[in-house]
Motif scaffolding. Sequence first.
Motif, PDB file in Angstrom:
ATOM      1  N   THR A   4      23.093 -47.300   3.837  1.00 55.14           N
ATOM      2  CA  THR A   4      22.631 -46.042   4.429  1.00 55.14           C
ATOM      3  C   THR A   4      21.120 -46.017   4.565  1.00 55.14           C
ATOM      4  O   THR A   4      20.572 -45.659   5.613  1.00 55.14           O
ATOM      5  CB  THR A   4      23.105 -44.863   3.574  1.00 55.14           C
ATOM      6  OG1 THR A   4      24.530 -44.910   3.441  1.00 55.14           O
ATOM      7  CG2 THR A   4      22.703 -43.543   4.213  1.00 55.14           C
ATOM      8  N   LEU A   5      20.415 -46.399   3.492  1.00 54.53           N
ATOM      9  CA  LEU A   5      18.951 -46.436   3.542  1.00 54.53           C
ATOM     10  C   LEU A   5      18.454 -47.469   4.542  1.00 54.53           C
ATOM     11  O   LEU A   5      17.435 -47.259   5.215  1.00 54.53           O
ATOM     12  CB  LEU A   5      18.390 -46.732   2.146  1.00 54.53           C
ATOM     13  CG  LEU A   5      18.624 -45.650   1.089  1.00 54.53           C
ATOM     14  CD1 LEU A   5      18.099 -46.114  -0.264  1.00 54.53           C
ATOM     15  CD2 LEU A   5      17.961 -44.343   1.495  1.00 54.53           C
ATOM     16  N   HIS A   6      19.180 -48.580   4.656  1.00 52.31           N
ATOM     17  CA  HIS A   6      18.775 -49.634   5.585  1.00 52.31           C
ATOM     18  C   HIS A   6      18.882 -49.147   7.028  1.00 52.31           C
ATOM     19  O   HIS A   6      18.000 -49.426   7.850  1.00 52.31           O
ATOM     20  CB  HIS A   6      19.661 -50.864   5.376  1.00 52.31           C
ATOM     21  CG  HIS A   6      19.282 -52.032   6.240  1.00 52.31           C
ATOM     22  ND1 HIS A   6      18.217 -52.855   5.937  1.00 52.31           N
ATOM     23  CD2 HIS A   6      19.808 -52.504   7.402  1.00 52.31           C
ATOM     24  CE1 HIS A   6      18.105 -53.793   6.874  1.00 52.31           C
ATOM     25  NE2 HIS A   6      19.063 -53.592   7.767  1.00 52.31           N
ATOM     26  N   ARG A   7      19.922 -48.416   7.338  1.00 50.72           N
ATOM     27  CA  ARG A   7      20.080 -47.889   8.694  1.00 50.72           C
ATOM     28  C   ARG A   7      19.050 -46.809   8.994  1.00 50.72           C
ATOM     29  O   ARG A   7      18.611 -46.645  10.137  1.00 50.72           O
ATOM     30  CB  ARG A   7      21.492 -47.339   8.882  1.00 50.72           C
ATOM     31  CG  ARG A   7      22.559 -48.409   8.932  1.00 50.72           C
ATOM     32  CD  ARG A   7      23.930 -47.770   9.140  1.00 50.72           C
ATOM     33  NE  ARG A   7      23.991 -47.081  10.411  1.00 50.72           N
ATOM     34  CZ  ARG A   7      24.322 -47.665  11.556  1.00 50.72           C
ATOM     35  NH1 ARG A   7      24.593 -48.963  11.583  1.00 50.72           N
ATOM     36  NH2 ARG A   7      24.377 -46.973  12.682  1.00 50.72           N
ATOM     37  N   GLN A   8      18.640 -46.060   7.977  1.00 48.12           N
ATOM     38  CA  GLN A   8      17.611 -45.055   8.187  1.00 48.12           C
ATOM     39  C   GLN A   8      16.233 -45.681   8.322  1.00 48.12           C
ATOM     40  O   GLN A   8      15.378 -45.172   9.033  1.00 48.12           O
ATOM     41  CB  GLN A   8      17.609 -44.051   7.026  1.00 48.12           C
ATOM     42  CG  GLN A   8      18.861 -43.194   6.953  1.00 48.12           C
ATOM     43  CD  GLN A   8      18.829 -42.259   5.770  1.00 48.12           C
ATOM     44  OE1 GLN A   8      17.948 -42.333   4.914  1.00 48.12           O
ATOM     45  NE2 GLN A   8      19.817 -41.370   5.693  1.00 48.12           N
ATOM     46  N   ARG A   9      16.027 -46.803   7.623  1.00 45.99           N
ATOM     47  CA  ARG A   9      14.706 -47.437   7.624  1.00 45.99           C
ATOM     48  C   ARG A   9      14.490 -48.292   8.856  1.00 45.99           C
ATOM     49  O   ARG A   9      13.378 -48.363   9.382  1.00 45.99           O
ATOM     50  CB  ARG A   9      14.560 -48.292   6.353  1.00 45.99           C
ATOM     51  CG  ARG A   9      13.217 -48.979   6.211  1.00 45.99           C
ATOM     52  CD  ARG A   9      13.075 -49.570   4.816  1.00 45.99           C
ATOM     53  NE  ARG A   9      14.198 -50.417   4.487  1.00 45.99           N
ATOM     54  CZ  ARG A   9      14.205 -51.741   4.694  1.00 45.99           C
ATOM     55  NH1 ARG A   9      13.181 -52.345   5.235  1.00 45.99           N
ATOM     56  NH2 ARG A   9      15.268 -52.460   4.342  1.00 45.99           N
ATOM     57  N   ARG A  10      15.516 -48.946   9.340  1.00 47.04           N
ATOM     58  CA  ARG A  10      15.370 -49.854  10.475  1.00 47.04           C
ATOM     59  C   ARG A  10      16.410 -49.508  11.538  1.00 47.04           C
ATOM     60  O   ARG A  10      17.571 -49.245  11.229  1.00 47.04           O
ATOM     61  CB  ARG A  10      15.538 -51.314  10.027  1.00 47.04           C
ATOM     62  CG  ARG A  10      14.535 -51.747   8.977  1.00 47.04           C
ATOM     63  CD  ARG A  10      14.648 -53.223   8.685  1.00 47.04           C
ATOM     64  NE  ARG A  10      14.305 -54.019   9.844  1.00 47.04           N
ATOM     65  CZ  ARG A  10      14.254 -55.363   9.848  1.00 47.04           C
ATOM     66  NH1 ARG A  10      14.537 -56.019   8.732  1.00 47.04           N
ATOM     67  NH2 ARG A  10      13.936 -56.015  10.928  1.00 47.04           N
ATOM     68  N   VAL A  11      15.977 -49.569  12.783  1.00 46.76           N
ATOM     69  CA  VAL A  11      16.858 -49.244  13.902  1.00 46.76           C
ATOM     70  C   VAL A  11      17.530 -50.527  14.378  1.00 46.76           C
ATOM     71  O   VAL A  11      16.858 -51.521  14.678  1.00 46.76           O
ATOM     72  CB  VAL A  11      16.058 -48.617  15.057  1.00 46.76           C
ATOM     73  CG1 VAL A  11      16.997 -48.166  16.163  1.00 46.76           C
ATOM     74  CG2 VAL A  11      15.240 -47.449  14.555  1.00 46.76           C
ATOM     75  N   ALA A  12      18.840 -50.513  14.441  1.00 44.49           N
ATOM     76  CA  ALA A  12      19.573 -51.642  15.000  1.00 44.49           C
ATOM     77  C   ALA A  12      19.569 -51.543  16.526  1.00 44.49           C
ATOM     78  O   ALA A  12      19.565 -50.451  17.101  1.00 44.49           O
ATOM     79  CB  ALA A  12      21.011 -51.664  14.473  1.00 44.49           C
ATOM     80  N   GLN A  13      19.576 -52.704  17.151  1.00 47.15           N
ATOM     81  CA  GLN A  13      19.507 -52.719  18.608  1.00 47.15           C
ATOM     82  C   GLN A  13      20.720 -52.040  19.232  1.00 47.15           C
ATOM     83  O   GLN A  13      20.612 -51.390  20.274  1.00 47.15           O
ATOM     84  CB  GLN A  13      19.388 -54.159  19.109  1.00 47.15           C
ATOM     85  CG  GLN A  13      19.194 -54.266  20.618  1.00 47.15           C
ATOM     86  CD  GLN A  13      18.899 -55.669  21.059  1.00 47.15           C
ATOM     87  OE1 GLN A  13      18.676 -56.549  20.230  1.00 47.15           O
ATOM     88  NE2 GLN A  13      18.907 -55.913  22.355  1.00 47.15           N
ATOM     89  N   VAL A  14      21.871 -52.155  18.605  1.00 50.93           N
ATOM     90  CA  VAL A  14      23.079 -51.540  19.157  1.00 50.93           C
ATOM     91  C   VAL A  14      23.015 -50.020  19.089  1.00 50.93           C
ATOM     92  O   VAL A  14      23.730 -49.328  19.818  1.00 50.93           O
ATOM     93  CB  VAL A  14      24.327 -52.054  18.403  1.00 50.93           C
ATOM     94  CG1 VAL A  14      24.526 -53.538  18.641  1.00 50.93           C
ATOM     95  CG2 VAL A  14      24.223 -51.766  16.902  1.00 50.93           C
ATOM     96  N   ASP A  15      22.136 -49.479  18.220  1.00 52.15           N
ATOM     97  CA  ASP A  15      22.019 -48.028  18.107  1.00 52.15           C
ATOM     98  C   ASP A  15      21.120 -47.429  19.182  1.00 52.15           C
ATOM     99  O   ASP A  15      21.123 -46.201  19.358  1.00 52.15           O
ATOM    100  CB  ASP A  15      21.473 -47.652  16.725  1.00 52.15           C
ATOM    101  CG  ASP A  15      22.431 -48.050  15.610  1.00 52.15           C
ATOM    102  OD1 ASP A  15      23.644 -48.104  15.888  1.00 52.15           O
ATOM    103  OD2 ASP A  15      21.974 -48.310  14.483  1.00 52.15           O
ATOM    104  N   VAL A  16      20.356 -48.258  19.877  1.00 53.42           N
ATOM    105  CA  VAL A  16      19.464 -47.768  20.932  1.00 53.42           C
ATOM    106  C   VAL A  16      20.259 -47.773  22.238  1.00 53.42           C
ATOM    107  O   VAL A  16      20.470 -48.819  22.855  1.00 53.42           O
ATOM    108  CB  VAL A  16      18.205 -48.635  21.055  1.00 53.42           C
ATOM    109  CG1 VAL A  16      17.259 -48.060  22.102  1.00 53.42           C
ATOM    110  CG2 VAL A  16      17.500 -48.742  19.705  1.00 53.42           C
ATOM    111  N   VAL A  17      20.699 -46.612  22.652  1.00 52.66           N
ATOM    112  CA  VAL A  17      21.575 -46.518  23.819  1.00 52.66           C
ATOM    113  C   VAL A  17      20.863 -46.957  25.093  1.00 52.66           C
ATOM    114  O   VAL A  17      21.458 -47.595  25.969  1.00 52.66           O
ATOM    115  CB  VAL A  17      22.104 -45.069  23.960  1.00 52.66           C
ATOM    116  CG1 VAL A  17      23.019 -44.945  25.171  1.00 52.66           C
ATOM    117  CG2 VAL A  17      22.837 -44.646  22.684  1.00 52.66           C
ATOM    118  N   LEU A  18      19.584 -46.657  25.212  1.00 55.63           N
ATOM    119  CA  LEU A  18      18.858 -46.978  26.443  1.00 55.63           C
ATOM    120  C   LEU A  18      18.701 -48.475  26.655  1.00 55.63           C
ATOM    121  O   LEU A  18      18.449 -48.915  27.782  1.00 55.63           O
ATOM    122  CB  LEU A  18      17.475 -46.312  26.417  1.00 55.63           C
ATOM    123  CG  LEU A  18      17.475 -44.784  26.453  1.00 55.63           C
ATOM    124  CD1 LEU A  18      16.055 -44.250  26.421  1.00 55.63           C
ATOM    125  CD2 LEU A  18      18.199 -44.277  27.700  1.00 55.63           C
TER     126      LEU A  18
END
Length: 588
Positions: free
Chosen positions: A358-372
Amino acid sequence: HPGVESDEDVPFPMKREWSTPASPTFSTALGTEITSSRNNYQKRAYQKNRTRSFKDVNRCCYSRPTSPFRVLWSSLGVLAIVYDVIAMPLMFFDPPSTEFTSLLRMLMMVFWGLDIPVSFTTGYFDKNGSLEMRPTRIASHYLKSWFFLDLLVVLIDWAVFVIERGTSSVQSLSRLGRSLRTIRFLSVVRLLRLVKLQTFMDTFQDIFALGSASVYVNIVKIIAFILIINHFIACAWYGVGTLEAEGSSWIEELGLAGKPVESKYVASYFWSLGQFGVGSVEFGPTNTSERLFSIAVLLFALVTFSSLVSSITNAMSAIRNMKSVQSMQFAMVRKFLRENGVCRDLSQRILKHVEFSTLHRQRRVAQVDVVLFKHLSEPLANELQMEIYSRHMQDHNLFRRLCRTAPVTMHKVCGNALATHCIACEDHLFCVGEGAKCAYIVIEGMAVYTRQREAKAYDVEENKWIAEAALWTSWVHVGDMMATRECDILMIMPEIFAQYVRYNSSAFYHAQSYCRQFLDRLNELVVENEEDLLDINQEFIFNNRYSAKWGSESCDDARNAAALAVAGAEGAGAETGSLADEASREAG
């Protein structure tokens, strides 16, 4: 391999992807890839020509918009704009000049004067996202955007400064007082530089791109906006009180005429906050001008302040909702573990891993999470992947060479053959006896590697290669690897890596020559001392004797590949000829 009849007679034979030669006939079957490579090479050549004029001039005179100097200069620009926002409205109070304020004013004038030549020597990104560094284009872009406004403000500042310095007597100051105040108010155009703050705020916002941090930043921005708006209203309220009108003014009613500037400003700011519904005000307008201004402020507060307060309320509610949802999810995990009788040790490990994820996802953005990013073209997305992960492969001789000599091929490799994996503390990446499916690189974190029947443990640090042999041969792990700290792992898929490298004859022969040297040494270790075979610490790859031998032979092989492509181009058509040209260039 020397001394054996075929690769099947050695413990570690070369994979079929690398043992099959890449010929012009094979390349001709990939006409689409060849045409794409030719087009990409033409694009790179065009980009080089675009910056050729910049290379002919002194590089020290021009800077990129993302260079450290430009970032520092922009930060100073933010401070200068904040100073203007605070100091400009205070002209209504006509504060006395001190040595400190005179020094600050001089520094601001010098800074904005130097900002003009600095802007003429700073590149920019055009609408297509390409970096423009040609001096003529930079000058044209600045002349069409901020030049005339910056020049007007600088001239007004220096004109006021010269007039004030040139008027020494009190009598002269009294004669020019009203004209001087008019000239000073012309410098209010400096506040138009507030538009530039949006770019800097976007850069600052990128640091807090996820989670509750971005919400806190938005709250701070709203509060700062409220304070600045009240600062402007307070100064304007005092200015209205100094106007000549029928009857007395609020300044005379409170007896502030002979008081210090600080007392006048505090009273004005107190009245401004009261118009927004914060506290009660003991005084109000006393003449028509002040009443009209008060009505305008009340209407403005009715529209803006209510929306700002609702924005803060919504932001605080969003923070509470995020925390409540996260707490409910953790409560469900604990309830599931308790109801199914999971032991305490395993439960703690699972909770720690869930918390880390959870902290890792909050600290770093995964490329798959960037919809644009889904709207990016495939070449641009591949280039982004290479920009992110190429620095982790620079310690490897082969990959460093391929990134330099075959960037288009490596773009495709990074975009298709790489994947990331996250493991928590005490998680195993692999165990002894497992078949290696890919090669690994530790991006972040710490792990420990232990070999079967050995008490010695090897620390695996960042940018360390693991199981590289899986790229070149069928490899079985001979030890265990466990994370001692949360780790981010970069995985290289052997089949996909070989597939895209084979599309480029020069890159293929570089990789094939390296593969041959790698497996020669690996098979020698089997004969010399099998105990030296590990999944990590394969320093024989970087041994000077073998790296130098590989470097000379790979260059010869690349030149042979180029010659082979040239020879086959006579009967293979124009597309094979373009591949031959590319192979010749990369061999050079």
